[in-house]
Design a protein around this motif. Sequence first.
Motif, PDB file in Angstrom:
ATOM      1  N   ILE A  61       0.853  -1.188   0.000  1.00  0.00           N
ATOM      2  CA  ILE A  61       0.000   0.000   0.000  1.00  0.00           C
ATOM      3  C   ILE A  61       0.888   1.236   0.000  1.00  0.00           C
ATOM      4  O   ILE A  61       1.986   1.231   0.567  1.00  0.00           O
ATOM      5  N   THR A  62       0.426   2.266  -0.684  1.00  0.00           N
ATOM      6  CA  THR A  62       1.105   3.555  -0.679  1.00  0.00           C
ATOM      7  C   THR A  62       0.047   4.638  -0.784  1.00  0.00           C
ATOM      8  O   THR A  62      -1.109   4.371  -1.122  1.00  0.00           O
ATOM      9  N   PHE A  63       0.469   5.858  -0.501  1.00  0.00           N
ATOM     10  CA  PHE A  63      -0.440   6.994  -0.488  1.00  0.00           C
ATOM     11  C   PHE A  63       0.211   8.178  -1.171  1.00  0.00           C
ATOM     12  O   PHE A  63       1.432   8.328  -1.135  1.00  0.00           O
ATOM     13  N   GLY A  64      -0.603   9.055  -1.762  1.00  0.00           N
ATOM     14  CA  GLY A  64      -0.076  10.284  -2.338  1.00  0.00           C
ATOM     15  C   GLY A  64      -1.179  11.105  -2.974  1.00  0.00           C
ATOM     16  O   GLY A  64      -2.316  10.647  -3.125  1.00  0.00           O
ATOM     17  N   THR A  65      -0.811  12.311  -3.346  1.00  0.00           N
ATOM     18  CA  THR A  65      -1.751  13.184  -4.048  1.00  0.00           C
ATOM     19  C   THR A  65      -1.781  12.834  -5.532  1.00  0.00           C
ATOM     20  O   THR A  65      -2.828  12.798  -6.152  1.00  0.00           O
ATOM     21  N   PHE A  66      -0.606  12.608  -6.117  1.00  0.00           N
ATOM     22  CA  PHE A  66      -0.474  12.228  -7.522  1.00  0.00           C
ATOM     23  C   PHE A  66      -1.113  13.248  -8.454  1.00  0.00           C
ATOM     24  O   PHE A  66      -1.803  12.911  -9.406  1.00  0.00           O
ATOM     25  N   ASP A  67      -0.851  14.515  -8.173  1.00  0.00           N
ATOM     26  CA  ASP A  67      -1.347  15.600  -9.018  1.00  0.00           C
ATOM     27  C   ASP A  67      -0.300  15.876 -10.090  1.00  0.00           C
ATOM     28  O   ASP A  67       0.892  15.779  -9.835  1.00  0.00           O
ATOM     29  N   VAL A  68      -0.719  16.223 -11.281  1.00  0.00           N
ATOM     30  CA  VAL A  68       0.169  16.494 -12.413  1.00  0.00           C
ATOM     31  C   VAL A  68       1.165  15.330 -12.532  1.00  0.00           C
ATOM     32  O   VAL A  68       2.345  15.459 -12.233  1.00  0.00           O
ATOM     33  N   LEU A  69       0.638  14.182 -12.928  1.00  0.00           N
ATOM     34  CA  LEU A  69       1.412  12.943 -13.011  1.00  0.00           C
ATOM     35  C   LEU A  69       2.736  13.167 -13.738  1.00  0.00           C
ATOM     36  O   LEU A  69       2.775  13.768 -14.806  1.00  0.00           O
ATOM     37  N   HIS A  70       3.817  12.676 -13.133  1.00  0.00           N
ATOM     38  CA  HIS A  70       5.154  12.818 -13.735  1.00  0.00           C
ATOM     39  C   HIS A  70       5.970  11.553 -13.502  1.00  0.00           C
ATOM     40  O   HIS A  70       5.511  10.622 -12.822  1.00  0.00           O
ATOM     41  N   ILE A  71       7.173  11.516 -14.049  1.00  0.00           N
ATOM     42  CA  ILE A  71       8.018  10.322 -14.001  1.00  0.00           C
ATOM     43  C   ILE A  71       8.351   9.917 -12.565  1.00  0.00           C
ATOM     44  O   ILE A  71       8.502   8.727 -12.275  1.00  0.00           O
ATOM     45  N   GLY A  72       8.418  10.854 -11.639  1.00  0.00           N
ATOM     46  CA  GLY A  72       8.656  10.509 -10.241  1.00  0.00           C
ATOM     47  C   GLY A  72       7.542   9.647  -9.684  1.00  0.00           C
ATOM     48  O   GLY A  72       7.789   8.677  -8.960  1.00  0.00           O
ATOM     49  N   HIS A  73       6.294   9.988 -10.025  1.00  0.00           N
ATOM     50  CA  HIS A  73       5.152   9.178  -9.593  1.00  0.00           C
ATOM     51  C   HIS A  73       5.243   7.771 -10.193  1.00  0.00           C
ATOM     52  O   HIS A  73       5.046   6.773  -9.491  1.00  0.00           O
ATOM     53  N   ILE A  74       5.527   7.702 -11.476  1.00  0.00           N
ATOM     54  CA  ILE A  74       5.622   6.406 -12.167  1.00  0.00           C
ATOM     55  C   ILE A  74       6.711   5.563 -11.515  1.00  0.00           C
ATOM     56  O   ILE A  74       6.508   4.377 -11.226  1.00  0.00           O
ATOM     57  N   ASN A  75       7.874   6.170 -11.288  1.00  0.00           N
ATOM     58  CA  ASN A  75       8.994   5.422 -10.704  1.00  0.00           C
ATOM     59  C   ASN A  75       8.655   4.848  -9.335  1.00  0.00           C
ATOM     60  O   ASN A  75       8.925   3.677  -9.071  1.00  0.00           O
ATOM     61  N   ILE A  76       8.075   5.659  -8.450  1.00  0.00           N
ATOM     62  CA  ILE A  76       7.815   5.143  -7.098  1.00  0.00           C
ATOM     63  C   ILE A  76       6.713   4.086  -7.107  1.00  0.00           C
ATOM     64  O   ILE A  76       6.796   3.091  -6.387  1.00  0.00           O
ATOM     65  N   LEU A  77       5.704   4.264  -7.943  1.00  0.00           N
ATOM     66  CA  LEU A  77       4.641   3.260  -8.011  1.00  0.00           C
ATOM     67  C   LEU A  77       5.160   1.951  -8.605  1.00  0.00           C
ATOM     68  O   LEU A  77       4.839   0.867  -8.100  1.00  0.00           O
ATOM     69  N   GLY A 104      -3.671   4.782  -2.208  1.00  0.00           N
ATOM     70  CA  GLY A 104      -4.581   5.764  -1.636  1.00  0.00           C
ATOM     71  C   GLY A 104      -4.284   7.125  -2.226  1.00  0.00           C
ATOM     72  O   GLY A 104      -3.174   7.637  -2.084  1.00  0.00           O
ATOM     73  N   VAL A 105      -5.248   7.687  -2.928  1.00  0.00           N
ATOM     74  CA  VAL A 105      -5.111   9.009  -3.539  1.00  0.00           C
ATOM     75  C   VAL A 105      -5.770  10.022  -2.597  1.00  0.00           C
ATOM     76  O   VAL A 105      -6.946   9.877  -2.255  1.00  0.00           O
ATOM     77  N   SER A 106      -5.001  11.015  -2.175  1.00  0.00           N
ATOM     78  CA  SER A 106      -5.516  12.024  -1.237  1.00  0.00           C
ATOM     79  C   SER A 106      -6.736  12.729  -1.799  1.00  0.00           C
ATOM     80  O   SER A 106      -6.739  13.158  -2.956  1.00  0.00           O
ATOM     81  N   SER A 107      -7.764  12.872  -0.970  1.00  0.00           N
ATOM     82  CA  SER A 107      -8.949  13.615  -1.390  1.00  0.00           C
ATOM     83  C   SER A 107      -8.576  15.081  -1.597  1.00  0.00           C
ATOM     84  O   SER A 107      -7.542  15.551  -1.099  1.00  0.00           O
ATOM     85  N   ASP A 108      -9.407  15.795  -2.308  1.00  0.00           N
ATOM     86  CA  ASP A 108      -9.172  17.227  -2.515  1.00  0.00           C
ATOM     87  C   ASP A 108      -9.101  17.951  -1.176  1.00  0.00           C
ATOM     88  O   ASP A 108      -8.228  18.789  -0.953  1.00  0.00           O
ATOM     89  N   ALA A 109     -10.019  17.620  -0.261  1.00  0.00           N
ATOM     90  CA  ALA A 109     -10.057  18.280   1.053  1.00  0.00           C
ATOM     91  C   ALA A 109      -8.804  17.969   1.865  1.00  0.00           C
ATOM     92  O   ALA A 109      -8.233  18.860   2.506  1.00  0.00           O
ATOM     93  N   LEU A 110      -8.351  16.708   1.823  1.00  0.00           N
ATOM     94  CA  LEU A 110      -7.132  16.337   2.543  1.00  0.00           C
ATOM     95  C   LEU A 110      -5.937  17.089   1.973  1.00  0.00           C
ATOM     96  O   LEU A 110      -5.097  17.608   2.719  1.00  0.00           O
ATOM     97  N   ASN A 111      -5.856  17.167   0.667  1.00  0.00           N
ATOM     98  CA  ASN A 111      -4.746  17.885   0.047  1.00  0.00           C
ATOM     99  C   ASN A 111      -4.752  19.351   0.462  1.00  0.00           C
ATOM    100  O   ASN A 111      -3.707  19.922   0.777  1.00  0.00           O
ATOM    101  N   PHE A 112      -5.926  19.970   0.490  1.00  0.00           N
ATOM    102  CA  PHE A 112      -6.010  21.374   0.904  1.00  0.00           C
ATOM    103  C   PHE A 112      -5.551  21.527   2.354  1.00  0.00           C
ATOM    104  O   PHE A 112      -4.819  22.461   2.679  1.00  0.00           O
ATOM    105  N   SER A 113      -5.954  20.606   3.209  1.00  0.00           N
ATOM    106  CA  SER A 113      -5.564  20.709   4.619  1.00  0.00           C
ATOM    107  C   SER A 113      -4.056  20.559   4.803  1.00  0.00           C
ATOM    108  O   SER A 113      -3.482  21.165   5.700  1.00  0.00           O
ATOM    109  N   LYS A 114      -3.390  19.776   3.931  1.00  0.00           N
ATOM    110  CA  LYS A 114      -1.943  19.575   4.032  1.00  0.00           C
ATOM    111  C   LYS A 114      -1.152  20.712   3.387  1.00  0.00           C
ATOM    112  O   LYS A 114      -0.124  21.123   3.904  1.00  0.00           O
ATOM    113  N   LYS A 115      -1.621  21.186   2.230  1.00  0.00           N
ATOM    114  CA  LYS A 115      -0.809  22.095   1.401  1.00  0.00           C
ATOM    115  C   LYS A 115      -1.403  23.480   1.208  1.00  0.00           C
ATOM    116  O   LYS A 115      -0.819  24.316   0.532  1.00  0.00           O
TER     117      LYS A 115
END
Length: 136
Positions: free
Chosen positions: A5-21, A34-45
């Motif tokens: 299992i892994t978690f992330g926002t995965f916004d603007v998909l890029h090679i870093g996302h592909i590599n870690i997955l 687990g893809v962060s919800s919009d609300a969770l992302n706002f609360s973090k960033k």
Amino acid sequence: MRTVITFGTFDVLHIGHINILRRAKAHGDRLIVGVSSDALNFSKKQRYPVYSEADRAEIISSLQFVDEVFIEESLELKGEYIKKFGADILIMGNDWEGRFDIFKELCEVEYLPRTEGISTTELIAEIKAREDNVAA
């Protein structure tokens, strides 16, 4: 069967996302993301993602090495998600080093190196800067 299992926002998909997955999937037979919800992302960033949670989940689920995707509603529920999906190992980027060690009682925890020279935040800033230069 070994479940990762892994978690992330995965916004603007890029090679870093592909590599870690891809590397996360190599640690088991099944990869749950687990893809962060919009609300969770706002609360973090303090900003919403460029793409909606539904779009980000659809993009991530289309990757051949991802077996299942769900929306992560809360950071406090990570342990519950690990239990729900029967994860044997939690994989995160090494920018989170040590932050998820509390889950070692539920599963293995491993931090993988990030892809050098790329981040979503930097990509968004670069796109915005290019846009501002064109408008000027």
